[in-house]
Design an enzyme around this catalytic site. Structure first.
Site, PDB file in Angstrom:
ATOM      1  N   TRP A  60       0.795  -1.245   0.000  1.00 55.21           N
ATOM      2  CA  TRP A  60       0.000   0.000   0.000  1.00 55.21           C
ATOM      3  C   TRP A  60       0.826   1.292   0.000  1.00 55.21           C
ATOM      4  O   TRP A  60       1.815   1.395   0.740  1.00 55.21           O
ATOM      5  CB  TRP A  60      -0.902   0.003   1.228  1.00 55.21           C
ATOM      6  CG  TRP A  60      -1.657   1.285   1.426  1.00 55.21           C
ATOM      7  CD1 TRP A  60      -1.251   2.365   2.158  1.00 55.21           C
ATOM      8  CD2 TRP A  60      -2.931   1.629   0.870  1.00 55.21           C
ATOM      9  NE1 TRP A  60      -2.214   3.355   2.091  1.00 55.21           N
ATOM     10  CE2 TRP A  60      -3.256   2.940   1.306  1.00 55.21           C
ATOM     11  CE3 TRP A  60      -3.848   0.965   0.037  1.00 55.21           C
ATOM     12  CZ2 TRP A  60      -4.440   3.587   0.954  1.00 55.21           C
ATOM     13  CZ3 TRP A  60      -5.026   1.617  -0.301  1.00 55.21           C
ATOM     14  CH2 TRP A  60      -5.314   2.912   0.150  1.00 55.21           C
ATOM     15  N   MET A  61       0.335   2.298  -0.750  1.00 54.35           N
ATOM     16  CA  MET A  61       0.872   3.666  -0.696  1.00 54.35           C
ATOM     17  C   MET A  61      -0.281   4.656  -0.614  1.00 54.35           C
ATOM     18  O   MET A  61      -1.284   4.495  -1.312  1.00 54.35           O
ATOM     19  CB  MET A  61       1.671   3.938  -1.968  1.00 54.35           C
ATOM     20  CG  MET A  61       1.929   5.418  -2.260  1.00 54.35           C
ATOM     21  SD  MET A  61       2.591   5.697  -3.927  1.00 54.35           S
ATOM     22  CE  MET A  61       4.315   5.369  -3.673  1.00 54.35           C
TER      23      MET A  61
ATOM     24  N   ARG B  36      -2.518  16.979  12.638  1.00 43.22           N
ATOM     25  CA  ARG B  36      -1.519  16.152  11.930  1.00 43.22           C
ATOM     26  C   ARG B  36      -0.949  16.806  10.679  1.00 43.22           C
ATOM     27  O   ARG B  36      -1.396  17.845  10.237  1.00 43.22           O
ATOM     28  CB  ARG B  36      -2.147  14.808  11.543  1.00 43.22           C
ATOM     29  CG  ARG B  36      -3.395  14.913  10.671  1.00 43.22           C
ATOM     30  CD  ARG B  36      -3.899  13.512  10.293  1.00 43.22           C
ATOM     31  NE  ARG B  36      -5.194  13.546   9.646  1.00 43.22           N
ATOM     32  CZ  ARG B  36      -6.359  13.487  10.279  1.00 43.22           C
ATOM     33  NH1 ARG B  36      -6.407  13.391  11.606  1.00 43.22           N
ATOM     34  NH2 ARG B  36      -7.495  13.524   9.598  1.00 43.22           N
ATOM     35  N   ASP B  37       0.030  16.097  10.083  1.00 46.23           N
ATOM     36  CA  ASP B  37       0.632  16.386   8.781  1.00 46.23           C
ATOM     37  C   ASP B  37       1.495  17.651   8.787  1.00 46.23           C
ATOM     38  O   ASP B  37       1.264  18.582   8.006  1.00 46.23           O
ATOM     39  CB  ASP B  37      -0.449  16.483   7.681  1.00 46.23           C
ATOM     40  CG  ASP B  37      -1.423  15.317   7.688  1.00 46.23           C
ATOM     41  OD1 ASP B  37      -1.034  14.249   8.189  1.00 46.23           O
ATOM     42  OD2 ASP B  37      -2.561  15.469   7.204  1.00 46.23           O
TER      43      ASP B  37
ATOM     44  N   TRP C  27      -9.355   8.258  -1.422  1.00 48.45           N
ATOM     45  CA  TRP C  27      -9.848   7.441  -0.314  1.00 48.45           C
ATOM     46  C   TRP C  27     -11.186   6.801  -0.672  1.00 48.45           C
ATOM     47  O   TRP C  27     -12.048   7.449  -1.272  1.00 48.45           O
ATOM     48  CB  TRP C  27     -10.048   8.293   0.956  1.00 48.45           C
ATOM     49  CG  TRP C  27      -8.757   8.667   1.601  1.00 48.45           C
ATOM     50  CD1 TRP C  27      -8.234   9.923   1.720  1.00 48.45           C
ATOM     51  CD2 TRP C  27      -7.812   7.788   2.206  1.00 48.45           C
ATOM     52  NE1 TRP C  27      -7.021   9.866   2.359  1.00 48.45           N
ATOM     53  CE2 TRP C  27      -6.739   8.586   2.678  1.00 48.45           C
ATOM     54  CE3 TRP C  27      -7.752   6.403   2.402  1.00 48.45           C
ATOM     55  CZ2 TRP C  27      -5.628   8.040   3.319  1.00 48.45           C
ATOM     56  CZ3 TRP C  27      -6.638   5.870   3.046  1.00 48.45           C
ATOM     57  CH2 TRP C  27      -5.602   6.678   3.498  1.00 48.45           C
TER      58      TRP C  27
ATOM     59  N   ASP D 289      -0.352   9.163   0.825  1.00 45.58           N
ATOM     60  CA  ASP D 289       0.245  10.498   0.616  1.00 45.58           C
ATOM     61  C   ASP D 289       1.758  10.538   0.340  1.00 45.58           C
ATOM     62  O   ASP D 289       2.522   9.812   0.987  1.00 45.58           O
ATOM     63  CB  ASP D 289       0.103  11.361   1.868  1.00 45.58           C
ATOM     64  CG  ASP D 289      -1.274  11.359   2.464  1.00 45.58           C
ATOM     65  OD1 ASP D 289      -2.179  10.752   1.895  1.00 45.58           O
ATOM     66  OD2 ASP D 289      -1.427  11.978   3.531  1.00 45.58           O
TER      67      ASP D 289
ATOM     68  N   TRP E  79      -4.741   0.122   3.525  1.00 44.03           N
ATOM     69  CA  TRP E  79      -4.276   1.066   4.550  1.00 44.03           C
ATOM     70  C   TRP E  79      -4.285   0.387   5.913  1.00 44.03           C
ATOM     71  O   TRP E  79      -5.272  -0.244   6.284  1.00 44.03           O
ATOM     72  CB  TRP E  79      -5.177   2.308   4.564  1.00 44.03           C
ATOM     73  CG  TRP E  79      -4.625   3.394   5.449  1.00 44.03           C
ATOM     74  CD1 TRP E  79      -3.658   4.295   5.105  1.00 44.03           C
ATOM     75  CD2 TRP E  79      -4.981   3.668   6.800  1.00 44.03           C
ATOM     76  NE1 TRP E  79      -3.390   5.116   6.171  1.00 44.03           N
ATOM     77  CE2 TRP E  79      -4.185   4.761   7.229  1.00 44.03           C
ATOM     78  CE3 TRP E  79      -5.882   3.100   7.700  1.00 44.03           C
ATOM     79  CZ2 TRP E  79      -4.280   5.300   8.507  1.00 44.03           C
ATOM     80  CZ3 TRP E  79      -5.973   3.638   8.982  1.00 44.03           C
ATOM     81  CH2 TRP E  79      -5.177   4.726   9.370  1.00 44.03           C
TER      82      TRP E  79
ATOM     83  N   PHE F  19       2.411   8.934  10.588  1.00 44.23           N
ATOM     84  CA  PHE F  19       1.539   9.578   9.607  1.00 44.23           C
ATOM     85  C   PHE F  19       2.307  10.648   8.829  1.00 44.23           C
ATOM     86  O   PHE F  19       3.482  10.881   9.048  1.00 44.23           O
ATOM     87  CB  PHE F  19       0.314  10.172  10.319  1.00 44.23           C
ATOM     88  CG  PHE F  19      -0.798   9.169  10.563  1.00 44.23           C
ATOM     89  CD1 PHE F  19      -0.580   7.802  10.495  1.00 44.23           C
ATOM     90  CD2 PHE F  19      -2.092   9.605  10.860  1.00 44.23           C
ATOM     91  CE1 PHE F  19      -1.603   6.887  10.723  1.00 44.23           C
ATOM     92  CE2 PHE F  19      -3.120   8.701  11.081  1.00 44.23           C
ATOM     93  CZ  PHE F  19      -2.882   7.337  11.016  1.00 44.23           C
TER      94      PHE F  19
HETATM   95  C1  FRU Z   1      -4.257  12.082   4.154  1.00 47.63           C
HETATM   96  C2  FRU Z   1      -4.077  11.400   5.479  1.00 47.63           C
HETATM   97  C3  FRU Z   1      -3.267  12.268   6.432  1.00 47.63           C
HETATM   98  C4  FRU Z   1      -2.673  11.271   7.375  1.00 47.63           C
HETATM   99  C5  FRU Z   1      -2.381  10.103   6.463  1.00 47.63           C
HETATM  100  C6  FRU Z   1      -2.518   8.762   7.105  1.00 47.63           C
HETATM  101  O1  FRU Z   1      -4.542  11.229   3.099  1.00 47.63           O
HETATM  102  O2  FRU Z   1      -5.317  11.038   6.028  1.00 47.63           O
HETATM  103  O3  FRU Z   1      -4.028  13.269   7.067  1.00 47.63           O
HETATM  104  O4  FRU Z   1      -1.523  11.748   7.997  1.00 47.63           O
HETATM  105  O5  FRU Z   1      -3.292  10.199   5.379  1.00 47.63           O
HETATM  106  O6  FRU Z   1      -2.069   7.747   6.264  1.00 47.63           O
END
Ligand code: FRU
Length: 492
Positions: free
Chosen positions: A38-39, A167-168, A305, A41, A65, A100
């Site tokens: 899986w891949m 996050r992120d 998604w 972001d 995922w 993440f």
């Molecule tokens: C975006 C996301 C991010 C999170 C990551 C988890 O696609 O939902 O917000 O960090 O993917 O895989």
């Protein structure tokens, strides 16, 4: 298990599938994808010690995922990529359920990755989670060590800020300070972005809520990215939950940008309207970097998604778009495939000045790993376009149609083969009756750059092996001013 061992096991788990996956008919030939499994972001996109590095959200043990690792590829030219061992594996108390998304920055000749440590605190993944921000460092850009100071941001700030969806991190340097933007939402589920600053990457001070949605702007903003383009500030983000409006926002989640000015002291972005970066089906969580040539380059997850992903049955899922150079003209971003992609071209075919109506196919114009460069002179009333990945016997085709009377360009994947169907539409104004399409077809993807980057439409498609024909069509006489085609070499 120690970190190194977890990384070795992850690498082994994908390697054993490599041979089978690489031969599969939908396996992309010139887009970044994981060796197997899986891949999602793109993460940590950067240039370090003479090479481009791209990391990505990766689950190495199944094509779905699950607990997130950071996969890793590098390249000298953004086109020919080499797979490396995963850079991060989950396992510390603060990231045990996933490393993440996040970003990369160079400091003192070392490469730092800043990411979100995710921990589930219950069964309900929407509500029962703890997210913190952490760092890992590397001298060679290949093996990373998590910092003993982790997590460096331990909780979301107080106020109208959701305590868990946090996050992120996207990190950059400005006037000798480090800054980070983080995806967030309010307590009432409105998407927003938080800004922090730091002198040393370790100690972070919350500055402000940089921007917040108003109206139909989603319940959570993921993967923010703030940068300067042509003296303007651009905030790219991926809002979840924007509702369809006319021809817009028909994907589950969106990815786009606003343009404005940042007050770095106050941490406020005053900005204009939200615009999409891609009008197709499969484009999410873009991340940008600036390279030594000063180019701002974006790469995004070329899937969506909850979309059906037929390659899951064959042990691999997920890919990146082509790297796209961003250009700001007025208040609009134009996207261009990076020029290095031309290195993959071979066996050029050219047709010029052909007038036709009805349907036509042209000598040497076919394929499933190709680039097309098409200039059409059309009429205001024409309905015309191009059918890609056609197999007449199987009834398969992916169709791009320009409707002159409505000023609309449409991408239709209802008959593309397996996988999800649907139509995406975008408004288009032609200059001097010219429609220019630069189309990249790779085994299970199509990216259409319209009128020199004014719009892009991206789709995953899953046709049969025999679906390689290409046909042009028009309901009235139009001119193919030029059509060029190249086969593109396999590069990953
Ligand atoms: C975006 C996301 C991010 C999170 C990551 C988890 O696609 O939902 O917000 O960090 O993917 O895989």
């Amino acid at each position: 298990m120690i970190e190194k061992q977890r990384i070795n096991e992850a690498e082994k788990a994908v390697k054993v599938l490599q041979e089978e996956v690489y031969q599969h008919e939908w396996r992309l030939h010139y887009h970044v994808a994981p060796v197997a499994n899986w891949m999602n972001d793109p993460n940590g996109f950067c240039y370090f010690k003479g090479e481009y590095h791209l990391f990505y959200q990766h689950h190495p043990f199944a094509p779905k995922w699950d607990s997130m690792y950071w996969g890793h590829v590098k390249s000298k030219d953004l086109v020919n990529w080499e797979h490396l061992p995963p850079a991060l594996a989950p396992g510390e108390a603060y990231d045990k359920d996933g490393c993440f998304s996040g970003s990369a920055i160079e400091k003192d000749d070392k490469l730092y990755l800043m990411y979100t440590g995710n921990v589930w605190t219950g069964e309900n993944y929407d509500e029962e989670l703890k997210q913190v921000q952490a760092l890992a460092v590397s001298e060679d850009g290949i093996s990373f060590e998590k910092l003993s100071e982790n997590p460096v941001i331990t909780e979301a700030p107080k106020g109208d800020i959701h305590p868990f969806h946090f996050r992120d991190p996207k990190v950059w340097k400005h006037d000798n300070l480090y800054y980070v933007v983080l995806g967030s939402k309010t307590l009432q589920n409105t998407g927003q972005v938080l800004m922090y600053r730091s002198k040393d990457l370790i100690h972070w001070e919350f500055v402000n809520i940089l921007a917040k949605g108003e109206g139909n702007f989603g319940y959570m903003w993921e993967c923010p990215d703030l940068f300067t383009l042509n003296n303007k500030e651009v905030l790219v983000m991926s809002p979840q939950g924007v509702k369809p409006e006319g021809n817009l926002y028909h994907n589950l989640h969106q990815a786009g940008y606003v343009i404005g000015d940042v007050d770095y002291e106050k941490g406020i972005l005053s900005h204009g309207d939200f615009q999409l970066l891609d009008y197709g089906f499969d484009y999410y969580a873009p991340q940008t970097m600036i390279d030594p040539e000063g180019r701002r380059i974006a790469i995004a997850w070329m899937d969506m998604w909850e979309s059906e992903m037929p390659t899951q049955a064959h042990g691999y899922t997920g890919a990146m778009t082509l790297p796209r150079e961003l250009e700001l003209r007025g208040d609009k971003i134009y996207c261009h495939p990076v020029k290095e992609i031309e290195k993959l071209r071979q066996a050029e075919v050219i047709h010029e000045q052909i007038t036709f109506s009805g349907e036509t196919s042209l000598e040497g114009i076919a394929g499933d790993s190709i680039e097309l460069d098409l200039s059409l002179r059309v009429h205001h009333s024409s309905a015309c376009g191009i059918r890609l990945r056609v197999d007449e016997d199987a009834g398969e085709e992916t169709v791009i149609t320009y409707y002159g009377d409505k000023g609309i360009l449409e991408l239709d994947r209802n008959e593309s083969g397996k996988g999800p169907g649907g139509v995406r539409k975008t408004h288009l104004q032609l200059q001097d009756h010219m429609l220019h399409l630069r189309i990249f077809i790779d085994k299970s993807s199509v990216e259409v750059f319209v009128n020199h980057g004014e719009q892009v439409l991206t789709a995953r498609i899953y046709p049969g092996k025999k679906s390689t024909n290409i046909r042009l069509f028009s309901d009235e006489e139009i001119e193919i001013v030029q059509l060029k085609k190249w086969d593109l070499k396999r590069s990953i």
